[in-house]
Design a protein around this motif. Structure first.
Motif, short mmCIF file in Angstrom:
data_model
loop_
_atom_site.label_atom_id
_atom_site.label_comp_id
_atom_site.label_asym_id
_atom_site.label_seq_id
_atom_site.Cartn_x
_atom_site.Cartn_y
_atom_site.Cartn_z
N ASN A 319 0.82 -1.21 0.00
CA ASN A 319 0.00 0.00 0.00
C ASN A 319 0.85 1.27 0.00
O ASN A 319 0.56 2.22 -0.73
CB ASN A 319 -0.96 0.00 1.19
N PHE A 320 1.90 1.27 0.81
CA PHE A 320 2.80 2.42 0.80
C PHE A 320 3.49 2.56 -0.56
O PHE A 320 3.66 3.68 -1.07
CB PHE A 320 3.84 2.30 1.92
N SER A 321 3.86 1.44 -1.15
CA SER A 321 4.53 1.48 -2.46
C SER A 321 3.63 2.04 -3.54
O SER A 321 4.06 2.82 -4.39
CB SER A 321 4.99 0.06 -2.84
N VAL A 322 2.35 1.64 -3.52
CA VAL A 322 1.40 2.15 -4.52
C VAL A 322 1.23 3.65 -4.37
O VAL A 322 1.26 4.39 -5.36
CB VAL A 322 0.04 1.43 -4.37
N LEU A 323 1.07 4.12 -3.15
CA LEU A 323 0.87 5.55 -2.92
C LEU A 323 2.11 6.36 -3.32
O LEU A 323 1.99 7.45 -3.89
CB LEU A 323 0.52 5.81 -1.45
N ILE A 324 3.30 5.81 -3.06
CA ILE A 324 4.54 6.50 -3.46
C ILE A 324 4.67 6.51 -4.98
O ILE A 324 4.99 7.54 -5.58
CB ILE A 324 5.76 5.80 -2.82
N ALA A 325 4.40 5.35 -5.62
CA ALA A 325 4.53 5.26 -7.08
C ALA A 325 3.56 6.19 -7.79
O ALA A 325 3.88 6.76 -8.84
CB ALA A 325 4.31 3.81 -7.51
N ARG A 326 2.37 6.35 -7.23
CA ARG A 326 1.39 7.25 -7.85
C ARG A 326 1.85 8.70 -7.79
O ARG A 326 1.58 9.50 -8.69
CB ARG A 326 0.03 7.10 -7.16
N LYS A 327 2.57 9.07 -6.73
CA LYS A 327 3.12 10.42 -6.64
C LYS A 327 4.25 10.62 -7.65
O LYS A 327 4.41 11.71 -8.22
CB LYS A 327 3.64 10.68 -5.21
N LEU A 328 5.04 9.55 -7.84
CA LEU A 328 6.17 9.66 -8.77
C LEU A 328 5.72 9.69 -10.22
O LEU A 328 6.34 10.35 -11.05
CB LEU A 328 7.13 8.49 -8.55
N GLN A 329 4.65 8.95 -10.53
CA GLN A 329 4.16 8.87 -11.92
C GLN A 329 2.82 9.60 -12.01
O GLN A 329 1.76 8.98 -12.02
CB GLN A 329 4.00 7.40 -12.33
N LYS A 330 2.88 10.92 -12.12
CA LYS A 330 1.66 11.72 -12.09
C LYS A 330 0.88 11.64 -13.40
O LYS A 330 -0.34 11.85 -13.42
CB LYS A 330 2.01 13.17 -11.78
N ASN A 331 1.55 11.41 -14.52
CA ASN A 331 0.87 11.38 -15.82
C ASN A 331 0.59 9.96 -16.28
O ASN A 331 0.70 9.64 -17.46
CB ASN A 331 1.72 12.11 -16.86
#
Length: 716
Positions: A319-331
């Motif tokens: 869950n933490f990884s998904v939330l971090i990855a979504r911030k990194l890949q905004k587009n």
């Protein structure tokens, strides 16, 4: 009757024909009850009737299961020791803590006894509230002490009636989920009927009452119902907040009552991840659900005195990884089809790497080994190399952890559930694929729409969630039979929803060019009613016959053993033996144990393997030294294990021990070339000959047809 509403924000050029058709459908549905009855009054009446039916069917299911339990054991007539013995294996261990809390002079002493327990594992003080999920036993014991019911209700009945009461909540939650998905309470009724007629494959509560999953699954069902409602578009702010509260409370209670909660919620997180990646769920709502999972699990972690197995769970890392990855890949959700597909694959890779990295870091910091037996089991189960690990093989050889047997589908087909499920699943999968392709192809259109042929179709977010949920949990059940109860109950919901859903019938009739609004109404009501009539006609006589069958609990050898222990051994005596039997010893006698069935601890697994050398080919000196190292005063040998025939060669407990010890297995058959002949005979067989090397260390003090109890000498 809940009317079908046209979705907003869809291009009129694409759906003008469908819009007109749905308008006709709405008009027709409003005319069904009575031409002179307003739609609002009909909705209120439908809600009242549907809600009443939900409560009644839940209560009837609870009474039905309680009656089966009573009739099977004659529970009201047998002795207290027989009632306790009926709680087999780990069930007896969990119930013993409820009994312990009730027997404590005060609540504070009861709490202290659980936090500083030195009777569950000899020569060791453990925090049971940290190690095990037993807050429900604590809560029930407090309730029983506080409520003025002691004169009218025995403690054991208060306990089992609570569990059967939770079954009423469970069935009601399944009913409501199906109702929410289809828009008619008829589908909820069909789901409940299927749950009951497929009882063998949907629940085992009547013979494993205290099992953790029987506590947890009702809350899991409530959570699914709440998520289904939460994912509906255009919820009012107050409704949304109340639904989020319901999701949080049910998630928290589910996590608190079952040690395997993290694995089930990981599957749920994967459902959210898949649908979010394919633009089939609102991103904001997905973030809320990720946050609720994390918050609920971390709160349970605090209540369990920072249980390291929770902190090191894959769910928290994922869950933490998904939330971090979504911030990194905004587009992530822009671009052409191939561009988006590439971004999704990169997103998946980033999430996977982050998850493994975080999980490994956490486990190294905490020196966590509590769940390594699960990953060893999974590695061996799915063919990533053979293993001689005793713990992994112990799981691999149990039928409950094997593949789902084929005869399960024969039973499910007999009630028409499996056929209906495959029918609904096929149509919704086609719709989901069309929607997913359309979403990836057109990033400007955020609606869950797609095309099949010349028709534009939609897939509601709540339907998409339940579709991926049933697919993933279906794979879990197919791979591990014990997990089938998570799938089969949801199968009842999903199949009944599809048969009563206007969207499913509309898509099907359009595909075969037979679409007509009247046909939709006829199909969505007539087919479920016909199936309900079929189920009543076919299974009602059998259920009545089952309720009339009266049996009685009968296990005289175990009763004799427990009575002997109570009468002839000191209260502080320490007993060694199989973990299943020792759970009963603790419940019935209160004696101290060397090991027990709650296997989620590395040191306990090592201890259990050492104690089980009583069934291996070891010298009496070695066995005596091992048992005395754990403070054992008595050891119980079981003929059913020593001469086991239930499992095939290679899966008998004695075979697993032989292989783990590097010894050749007994009986005809092949052995690995590096295995050697043991230097000693099998301990559990040889000790019965009363030879001097054995009598010097062990004195037989009790025996019957099933058990042999030996007292250990104090000499080194």
């Amino acid at each position: 009757m809940i009317s079908i509403r046209q979705r907003k924000g869809i291009k009129t050029t694409e759906v003008s024909e469908d819009y007109a058709v749905q308008e006709e459908n709405v008009k027709l549905e409003n005319k069904l009850p009575s031409s002179c009855t307003s739609g609002r009054l009909w909705k209120i009446l439908s809600f009242t009737v549907g809600g009443t039916v939900a409560l009644c069917i839940g209560l009837l299911t609870s009474v039905y299961l309680a009656t089966l339990h009573e009739n099977d054991l004659w529970f009201s007539n047998i002795k207290e020791v027989e009632r306790e013995i009926s709680f087999r294996t780990e069930c007896g261990l969990y119930y013993s803590y409820y009994k312990q809390m009730l027997q404590a002079p005060t609540l504070m002493q009861g709490f202290r006894g659980l936090i500083y327990d030195n009777k569950t594992e000899s020569m060791r003080t453990i925090n049971l509230l940290q190690r095990m999920n037993i807050y429900q036993e604590v809560f029930l014991s407090i309730l029983y002490r506080v409520l003025p019911i002691q004169k009218y209700l025995e403690p054991v009945y208060f306990y089992i009636y609570t569990l059967f009461g939770l079954q009423a909540i469970y069935v009601t939650a399944l009913y409501v989920t199906s109702w929410l998905l289809s828009g008619t309470w008829l589908s909820g009724l069909l789901a409940a009927f299927w749950y009951v007629t497929n009882r063998i494959d949907t629940t085992r509560v009547e013979f494993t009452i205290p099992l953790r999953e029987n506590w947890a699954l009702p809350f899991f069902a409530i959570q699914i119902a709440a998520i289904t409602y939460f994912l509906r578009p255009n919820l009012q702010p107050l409704s949304q907040r109340l639904t989020l509260l319901a999701i949080f409370i049910s998630t928290f209670l589910f996590s608190l009552t079952w040690q395997f909660n993290q694995f089930m919620m990981l599957m749920q997180a994967l459902v959210l991840f898949i649908l979010d990646s394919l633009d089939m769920l609102p991103a904001v709502k997905v973030t809320w659900l990720y946050g609720i999972q994390l918050t609920g699990l971390l709160l349970v972690c605090i209540l369990q005195f920072f249980n390291s197995m929770i902190l090191g769970s894959l769910l928290i890392s994922f869950n933490f990884s998904v939330l971090i990855a979504r911030k990194l890949q905004k587009n992530l959700k822009t671009g052409s089809f191939l561009n988006r597909l590439g971004k999704l694959l990169l997103h998946l890779f980033v999430v996977l790497c982050l998850t493994l990295f975080l999980n490994n870091i956490i486990k190294k910091i905490l020196n966590l080994k509590s769940d390594e037996h699960i990953f060893k089991f999974l590695k061996a189960k799915f063919g990533f190399g053979a293993t001689r690990d005793f713990d992994a093989n112990l799981y691999l050889c149990e039928e409950a952890f094997g593949l789902l047997p084929f005869n399960t589908f024969e039973r499910l087909s007999d009630t028409l559930l499996f056929y209906a499920y495959i029918f609904v699943l096929s149509i919704t999968v086609i719709a989901a694929l069309a929607v997913a392709f359309h979403n990836l192809s057109d990033s400007t259109n955020q609606q869950s729409m797609g095309k099949v042929g010349k028709y534009t179709i939609g897939l509601k977010p709540e339907t998409a969630y339940n579709l991926i949920h049933t697919i993933l949990f279906g794979f879990l059940a197919l791979s591990t039979m014990r997990m089938k109860y998570l799938w089969t109950s949801h199968m009842c919901v999903f199949a009944s929803f599809g048969l009563c859903s206007p969207e499913i019938w509309e898509l099907l009739l359009k595909l075969i060019h037979l679409y007509n609004p009247k046909r939709i109404c006829i199909m969505r009501y007539s087919i479920p009613i016909l199936i309900l009539l079929y189920l009543c006609c076919k299974f009602w006589p059998g259920m009545m016959e089952e309720l009339s069958e009266l049996r009685e609990f009968y296990d005289p050898d175990t009763v004799e053993l427990m009575n002997w222990i109570n009468s002839n051994t000191p209260r502080k005596a320490v007993f060694a033996g199989s973990m299943q039997l020792l759970a009963g010893v603790k419940l019935c006698t209160g004696r101290t144990l060397t090991n027990h069935p709650h296997y989620e601890d590395n040191s306990l697994r090592e201890r259990t393997k050492a104690v089980y050398q009583i069934y291996a080919k070891r010298s009496p000196e070695d066995v005596h030294a091992l048992l005395r190292s754990f403070g054992a005063d008595y050891v119980i040998l079981e003929d059913s294990i020593c001469y086991e025939r239930r499992h095939r060669r290679g899966c008998r407990l004695r075979d697993l021990l032989d292989v783990a010890n590097g010894h050749m297995m007994d009986g005809p058959g092949e052995n690995d070339p590096d295995l050697k002949l043991a230097g000693h005979p099998r301990f559990c067989e040889e000790i019965k000959r009363n030879l001097p090397p054995y009598t010097a260390y062990f004195t037989r003090v009790f025996q019957n047809k099933t058990f042999h109890v030996y007292k250990l000498s104090r000499s080194k």
